[in-house]
Design an enzyme around this catalytic site. Structure first.
Site, short mmCIF file in Angstrom:
data_model
loop_
_atom_site.label_atom_id
_atom_site.label_comp_id
_atom_site.label_asym_id
_atom_site.label_seq_id
_atom_site.Cartn_x
_atom_site.Cartn_y
_atom_site.Cartn_z
N GLU A 1 5.02 -10.92 -5.96
CA GLU A 1 3.81 -11.05 -7.22
C GLU A 1 4.37 -10.47 -8.56
OE1 GLU A 1 2.99 -7.36 -5.20
OE2 GLU A 1 3.86 -9.21 -4.65
N CYS B 1 5.35 -6.09 1.71
CA CYS B 1 5.69 -4.79 1.70
C CYS B 1 4.81 -3.85 2.86
CB CYS B 1 5.49 -4.01 0.26
SG CYS B 1 6.27 -2.56 0.35
N TYR B 2 3.92 -3.19 2.72
CA TYR B 2 3.06 -2.51 3.83
C TYR B 2 2.46 -3.49 4.56
CZ TYR B 2 -0.55 0.47 5.98
OH TYR B 2 -1.42 1.18 6.68
N LYS C 1 -8.93 -11.96 -16.49
CA LYS C 1 -9.09 -11.89 -17.86
C LYS C 1 -8.34 -13.32 -18.22
CE LYS C 1 -9.97 -9.47 -21.71
NZ LYS C 1 -11.31 -8.79 -21.99
N GLY D 1 0.87 -1.13 -0.25
CA GLY D 1 -0.01 -0.19 -0.13
C GLY D 1 0.91 1.21 -0.04
N HIS E 1 8.39 -7.44 -3.46
CA HIS E 1 7.15 -7.99 -3.99
C HIS E 1 7.20 -9.10 -4.83
CE1 HIS E 1 4.48 -4.28 -3.24
NE2 HIS E 1 5.62 -3.64 -3.31
N ASP F 1 -15.23 -11.21 -23.43
CA ASP F 1 -15.78 -11.35 -22.13
C ASP F 1 -17.44 -11.60 -22.54
OD1 ASP F 1 -13.57 -10.63 -20.91
OD2 ASP F 1 -14.20 -8.30 -20.60
#
Length: 516
Positions: free
Chosen positions: A174, A85-86, A372, A58, A172, A230
């Site tokens: 990710e 992180c945060y 997606k 964040g 991070h 979609d």
């Protein structure tokens, strides 16, 4: 329409731009994952019964007044927690640690040394590259935490609580800039949470088909079909679930790509045998767009015209009780919707152009739990052709926002032909699946040229092609020069009124993917 997963992990969102990416990375490990508000109560988490919790990053500092906090009871649930992180700073501070501003900030790549071999770093080299983005640090004086890794400027880049199943990462895992990140997340899911990685999209499809059948009963469902990925996947899923009870409405607004209407009609009346209503509305939309130059003004006019066309056609469908939309999980998160709250009656929503609340249909959003890339995989499982499943994203306002400046039929025809050449040549080069989005833009300028020994003053077409994983950031595609040359030559030779082609080499940020 909420489904139950045997293995589920929750991501508490503290405002990180990567929160969605964390959830996607967890799902790629075949563990179902949902994003929830940072202030969710410990009691509610216990009800949801996750196998683990991840605290996202964040932009705030944990010690600032008003900084987002979590229910401290979360740390007493006995559930494995991973703070990123945060989230790391929040967990350490809540459990007695100190967080303070660092004299040396870390933004970007850093070399990280694993100093304590733990299950979190199983199979990970002792020296790894990681992606940092922080100005605060956890103090090295951690009585209850054991440091696991460090960088040159961050002595506690990873840590583990000595008694509780709480793990922390300052970097991070990710993002792709942390090459071993997927392995580290997988270790947390496997060793700390005990996840087997059994969640599959095939199970999702079967469950969703059954849930739609039970909810719809004998009623009719209307689906707004645009030809995009979609809405096409929604229509295919509903066709499998309820067959002849499905009615699709395609509004041909004159802003579609070349031959798009014919492709949609062929697929959904032939392959899926769907009741498809096509509304011919090109003249209506062009009249609405007359004189519009500002992009936001274009969007508003298109939205109003769409509402009129769609509602008029929907009123002709008898016994229709439900409206299906291609809402995805990022749409739910970004609109502030509760990830585990049921959808009620229709509210303003961008997927159908902002339909009015008094259009009394119940809403069905069978893809609202998917990202997606998962939707594309589901489309393949449902038998949709590759051309539809892997079609590049297309903006809701269509070619109107790629026709920079005034929108007229003549300019749209020029843009449509140029765009078809761009996409066609990229496909022929075998690069369509290797690029994320490619298209042509018609600029509101003309340039001098020479064609057939005569002076010309004609249109300029910009070619845009980008590569991205999440569409939050993007880099321009480094297409081969000979491919760019073929695209330019064909557009100038085959599209009347164009004498110059330029290639957009802007990244996002600072530019956006679309020009308008």
């Amino acid at each position: 329409m909420k489904r139950v997963a045997d293995e589920k992990v929750l991501v508490l969102d503290f405002g990180s731009q990567y929160a969605q990416l964390i959830a996607r990375r967890v799902r790629q490990q075949h563990v179902y994952c949902e994003i929830v508000r940072h202030d969710i109560t410990a009691e509610r988490i216990a009800e949801l019964a996750p196998m683990g919790i991840i605290l996202s990053g964040g932009p705030a500092s944990v010690y600032e007044p008003g900084a987002p906090q979590c229910d401290s009871g979360i740390f007493r649930l006995g559930l494995p927690v991973l703070g990123i992180c945060y989230g790391m700073q929040l967990a350490c501070r809540a459990l007695g640690g100190t967080v303070q501003a660092s004299s040396r900030r870390e933004y970007g790549r850093a070399s990280c040394q694993v100093i304590e071999r733990d299950a979190l770093f199983e199979g990970v080299p002792a020296q790894i590259d990681v992606w940092m983005s922080h100005g605060d640090q956890v103090s090295p004086a951690l009585d209850d935490f054991q440091p696991l890794a460090s960088t040159a400027t961050c002595p506690v880049a990873a840590a583990k609580h000595r008694r509780l199943p709480i793990y922390c990462l300052q970097f991070h895992p990710e993002v792709t800039h942390t090459p071993e990140g997927a392995k580290i997340l997988g270790n947390f899911l496997k060793h700390a949470c005990g996840c087997r990685g059994a969640w599959q999209l095939g199970d999702f499809a079967r469950e969703t088909v059954e849930q739609v059948r039970r909810r719809v009963g004998t009623s009719r469902v209307i689906c707004g079909l645009s030809g995009g990925v979609d809405s096409s996947v929604v229509a295919a899923l509903l066709a499998q679930a309820i067959g002849p009870q499905l009615t699709c409405i395609l509004v041909d607004n004159g802003l579609l790509r070349k031959d798009e209407e014919e492709s949609v009609i062929s697929e959904f009346t032939g392959h899926f045998n769907t009741d498809l209503h096509v509304v011919k509305a090109e003249d209506k939309f062009l009249a609405a767009l007359a004189g519009a130059i500002d992009p936001q003004d274009k969007r508003k006019r298109i939205g109003h015209a769409f509402i009129e066309c769609f509602t008029d056609e929907a009123a002709k469908v008898k016994d229709a009780r439900f409206l299906a939309q291609g809402t995805l999980y990022p749409d739910v998160i970004e609109s502030g919707g509760s990830p585990d709250g049921p959808a009620a009656t229709i509210k303003l929503h961008h997927n159908v152009g902002g339909l009015p609340e008094d259009l009394a249909f119940e809403l069905i959003e069978p893809l609202r739990d998917l990202f997606k890339d998962e939707v594309r995989t589901l489309g393949e499982q449902l038998g949709l052709p590759e051309d539809i499943v892997w079609r590049h994203p297309f903006p809701g306002p269509g070619l109107a926002v790629r026709c920079v400046g005034e929108v007229t039929k003549a300019r749209l025809d020029v843009l449509r032909d140029a765009d078809a050449i761009v996409v066609g040549e990229i496909k022929r080069a075998g690069l369509y699946r290797k690029t994320s989005q490619a298209f042509a833009v018609l600029l509101p300028v003309q340039s001098v040229g020479v064609m057939g020994d005569a002076r010309t003053y004609a249109n300029v077409v910009a070619v845009r092609s980008i590569n991205t994983e999440d569409f939050m950031t993007a880099d321009w595609s480094h297409l081969p020069y000979d491919l760019l040359a073929r695209i330019s030559t064909r557009i100038i030779n085959e599209v009347a009124g164009v004498n110059r082609v330029v290639y957009d080499i802007s990244s996002k940020p600072p530019a956006t993917i679309e020009w308008e």
